[in-house]
Design a protein around this motif. Sequence first.
Motif, short mmCIF file in Angstrom:
data_model
loop_
_atom_site.label_atom_id
_atom_site.label_comp_id
_atom_site.label_asym_id
_atom_site.label_seq_id
_atom_site.Cartn_x
_atom_site.Cartn_y
_atom_site.Cartn_z
N GLN A 19 0.83 -1.21 0.00
CA GLN A 19 0.00 0.00 0.00
C GLN A 19 0.87 1.26 0.00
O GLN A 19 0.37 2.35 -0.25
N GLU A 53 3.79 7.85 -0.31
CA GLU A 53 2.40 7.74 -0.77
C GLU A 53 1.76 6.48 -0.21
O GLU A 53 2.42 5.44 -0.12
N THR A 55 -1.96 4.19 -0.33
CA THR A 55 -3.28 3.92 -0.90
C THR A 55 -4.16 3.32 0.19
O THR A 55 -3.89 2.22 0.67
N ARG A 82 -4.41 14.57 1.10
CA ARG A 82 -5.30 13.51 0.64
C ARG A 82 -5.83 13.85 -0.74
O ARG A 82 -6.23 14.98 -1.00
N LYS A 86 -5.84 8.34 -2.02
CA LYS A 86 -4.39 8.48 -2.01
C LYS A 86 -3.99 9.50 -0.95
O LYS A 86 -4.52 10.62 -0.91
N SER A 88 -0.48 11.29 0.95
CA SER A 88 0.95 11.49 0.73
C SER A 88 1.50 12.55 1.67
O SER A 88 0.76 13.43 2.14
#
Length: 439
Positions: A19, A53, A55, A82, A86, A88
């Motif tokens: 992920q 990053e 997921t 966000r 996603k 990061s």
Amino acid sequence: MKKVLFASIILFSATASAQVDISGSRFMQISPAASTGLQAVYVIENSADATIEYTASTSSVQWQRFSNLGGGYAEPVTGVVRDGNKWSVGAGASDMGYIITDGSRQTCFWVVNYASCQWTVSGLTIAESDCDRVWLGVDGSAPEMIYYSINGHRETLDRAIEVDYRTLTYDSESHTYVQTEVTENLEYADGRINLPVPLCDTDFTINPDKFASAWGIGRAVSSPSFQTSAVQAQTTATQTVRESDNEQKVESEGLGGSAPCEIEFSAAVTDAAIYRRWEIASTPDFVDTYLTFDQLDFTYTFTEAGTCYVRFMANNAAGSCEYLGDTYTVAIGESRLECPNAFSPGTSEGVNDEWKVSYRSIISFDCQIFNRWGQKMATLTDPSQGWDGKYNGKFVKSGVYFYVIKATGSDGKEYKLSGDINIISSRQNPNSTTGGGVQ
């Protein structure tokens, strides 16, 4: 600093770390031991330029990060962005651990900034050596790469640095030392490294760690030639086995037994072994050494009863390194000599059909066999020999014959024996004689 109690169950699976992704810089993902509580360690070429990053599988995502104190002291991460599912955040220049909580699932990993500990090795020198180790000086650095477990335990990340050089290894089949390429693996290389001393002259080549190699940002460097002074040897001792059915065996776990005992000693040595010597002594401390042999291989026949000790020694030219081999113990038994008084030649093959003495540790032997008129029937010069009851190729008649023996034992004992030999049920040729006389 706010303390956050970390009591959730950590899930370990192949998909958990999948992920997470890194963008903006090259990276390598390492799988640490399960005991660390981490699903991955990410080594980023320059984390200051990188973005982490993630997921998400739910809309409830929390980011925390921790230092060497461990996950129990994790703090919220600010600046998380966000975009749908996603998430990061900038990795920053500092090494940190991360905990991402996605609903009931947690992903734990550590980020290492390779730029702060990158491969900068530019040279390799011979610092010093002794008979066992060699120390190499490293120009530049490939320092220890540190990360911390979820419990704050300090761990070392293996940089998989390889040092290549040549040495000698012993080949038991050929009983020689052969030159071999070897590779030593190092977790890191900083300041000085030490290695097993090579057994031949060589140079050393240090190769970039697995990260620099993968990214093509490092080069291998070699040392000047190293002149070895280390000495090593391998020795063997092989005893000649006699298959005499009338020789009394001596129970022994090692070398020796019944004299005369012939043993071949052999040594294989490495390049620096200039002076080499076999020693035979009467005491295990080799204070009383009474024989020496300068050659690598020699054969010696032990003829005296008692225990003696044999070892091999080797030195380099300067005498600074010495090899002292294992001690071989050779035990020779005391002598015995016994004579049978009857046999039945030619009647049953292999069963009492030959007259032989029973002996042990007899080093000289002379046996003369006569008939009743003093005519010599046979001469035996070795105690393993026997008389088959024949004269001039024919079986003699049954009756009484006589032996005279002179022999010497390994213990110095002199044997002067004589007695009767009764031939019973000899298979006689119709024309058998006792050498011209009728018995």
